[in-house]
Design a protein around this motif. Structure first.
Motif, PDB file in Angstrom:
ATOM      1  N   HIS A 103      -9.501 -22.232 -13.500  1.00 20.43           N
ATOM      2  CA  HIS A 103      -8.185 -22.110 -13.873  1.00 20.43           C
ATOM      3  C   HIS A 103      -7.913 -23.156 -15.173  1.00 20.43           C
ATOM      4  O   HIS A 103      -7.062 -22.735 -16.065  1.00 20.43           O
ATOM      5  CB  HIS A 103      -7.042 -22.454 -12.922  1.00 20.43           C
ATOM      6  CG  HIS A 103      -5.657 -22.525 -13.177  1.00 20.43           C
ATOM      7  ND1 HIS A 103      -4.869 -21.505 -13.638  1.00 20.43           N
ATOM      8  CD2 HIS A 103      -4.899 -23.356 -13.234  1.00 20.43           C
ATOM      9  CE1 HIS A 103      -3.892 -21.576 -13.968  1.00 20.43           C
ATOM     10  NE2 HIS A 103      -3.709 -22.844 -13.933  1.00 20.43           N
ATOM     11  N   GLY A 107      -8.133 -20.363 -17.277  1.00 24.62           N
ATOM     12  CA  GLY A 107      -7.096 -19.638 -16.974  1.00 24.62           C
ATOM     13  C   GLY A 107      -7.089 -18.029 -17.191  1.00 24.62           C
ATOM     14  O   GLY A 107      -8.166 -17.706 -16.999  1.00 24.62           O
ATOM     15  N   GLN A 114      -0.588 -19.209 -19.545  1.00 20.26           N
ATOM     16  CA  GLN A 114      -1.799 -19.319 -18.682  1.00 20.26           C
ATOM     17  C   GLN A 114      -3.185 -19.503 -19.328  1.00 20.26           C
ATOM     18  O   GLN A 114      -4.029 -19.697 -18.577  1.00 20.26           O
ATOM     19  CB  GLN A 114      -1.638 -18.338 -17.577  1.00 20.26           C
ATOM     20  CG  GLN A 114      -0.458 -18.033 -17.042  1.00 20.26           C
ATOM     21  CD  GLN A 114      -0.543 -16.904 -15.926  1.00 20.26           C
ATOM     22  OE1 GLN A 114      -1.546 -16.490 -15.414  1.00 20.26           O
ATOM     23  NE2 GLN A 114       0.460 -16.210 -15.641  1.00 20.26           N
TER      24      GLN A 114
END
Length: 309
Positions: A103, A107, A114
């Motif tokens: 992430h 992301g 994000q």
């Protein structure tokens, strides 16, 4: 002069820096996380409470569970700039499986807020290189992406799935030349001219990466994923040349064997992951202590990232 000052500042901050990012606790996790609100460890410390026992840690920077992807990138953006200035830069995401490494690194590139460190870094590189054209700079950039799975290199940009999985047969060899440059024989290297071209490569590579289910994570990354951008710059007015490398690495998650429930191939994967992470730790500590011998050769990952000059 501006470039020189930036990199002197980065060296003063430390050539090896460790940042900690804390994700929110999951519903099935116990314990408590807090952060010092006074003293020298403000913004650098984290305190964990588990089974009535308190543990304190200090880092170069701590991002709490509310930190955004942009907050994390802002802290490392000058390191990315250093690669464009002709330096060799490695940024790792390290942690237990399920801790949020992928992430942080990738992301979801489809949504601006994000996006992880890799897409944000590439956007900065291309935007800055475009701005520097007015000062006479021209850049050529080459990208590659590989994974190290069970101490075997796999080319994630190979044109066929068979080629990717057949890393052992292809025998990608790591070589270092006298100038400190690293080459991997037969590895796919792509000339890239825009962020869109790189984004397409990242999607292709993500679909080929080795993942598997363990008791600690439904979809655990079972390999170290290394994205490399080589940057060649020349200033036509001054004849100045730079050659930088940006390595962005999403490491496989560490796991305790007794908790992972690993057997068979999963057990072999976990053992290889933990051993290579241990080798990486040894190298980092040796560099930090400025020891004469650095054990780069103890794993494929550390040998790949060896700095020889």
């Amino acid at each position: 002069m501006f470039v020189y000052k930036i990199n002197v500042l980065q060296e003063l901050k430390g050539n090896i820096r460790v940042f900690c990012r804390v994700r929110p606790l999951l519903s099935n996790e116990s314990g408590a996380v807090s952060y010092p609100n006074n003293g020298e460890n403000i913004g650098r410390g984290v305190e964990l409470m588990h089974n009535t026992q308190s543990y304190s840690f200090a880092f170069d920077k701590v991002f709490d569970h509310s930190a955004s992807q942009e907050d994390v990138f802002t802290e490392i953006s000058q390191l990315v700039q250093s690669a464009l200035d002709g330096y060799k830069v490695c940024i790792f995401a390290y942690g237990q499986t399920g801790s949020g490494k992928t992430h942080t690194m990738m992301g979801n590139p489809e949504f601006n807020d994000q996006k992880g460190l890799i897409p944000r870094s590439l956007e900065q590189i291309f935007q800055t290189s475009q701005c520097l054209m007015s000062q006479g700079w021209k850049y050529k950039m080459q990208a590659s992406m590989l994974e190290i799975y069970n101490e075997t290199i796999r080319d994630l940009l190979a044109t066929s799935r068979t080629s990717i999985q057949d890393g052992a047969a292809s025998k990608y060899n790591i070589k270092h030349d006298a100038n400190g440059n690293t080459q991997v024989s037969d590895l796919t290297i792509v000339d890239v001219r825009s962020i869109n071209e790189v984004s397409s490569l990242l999607k292709r590579a993500a679909q080929s990466r080795s993942v598997g289910k363990t008791q600690m994570n439904e979809e655990s990354s079972r390999s170290h994923c290394v994205f490399t951008l080589r940057i060649f710059g020349v200033n036509e007015g001054t004849d100045q040349q730079v050659q930088g490398v940006l390595n962005l690495i999403d490491l496989a998650g560490s796991e305790r064997l007794n908790k992972s429930g690993a057997t068979g191939d999963r057990l072999k994967e976990t053992q290889a992951i933990n051993k290579s992470l241990s080798c990486l730790s040894d190298v980092i500590f040796s560099i930090a202590k400025k020891e004469e011998h650095i054990p780069f050769r103890n794993s494929k990952l550390t040998y790949l990232l060896q700095v020889t000059s």
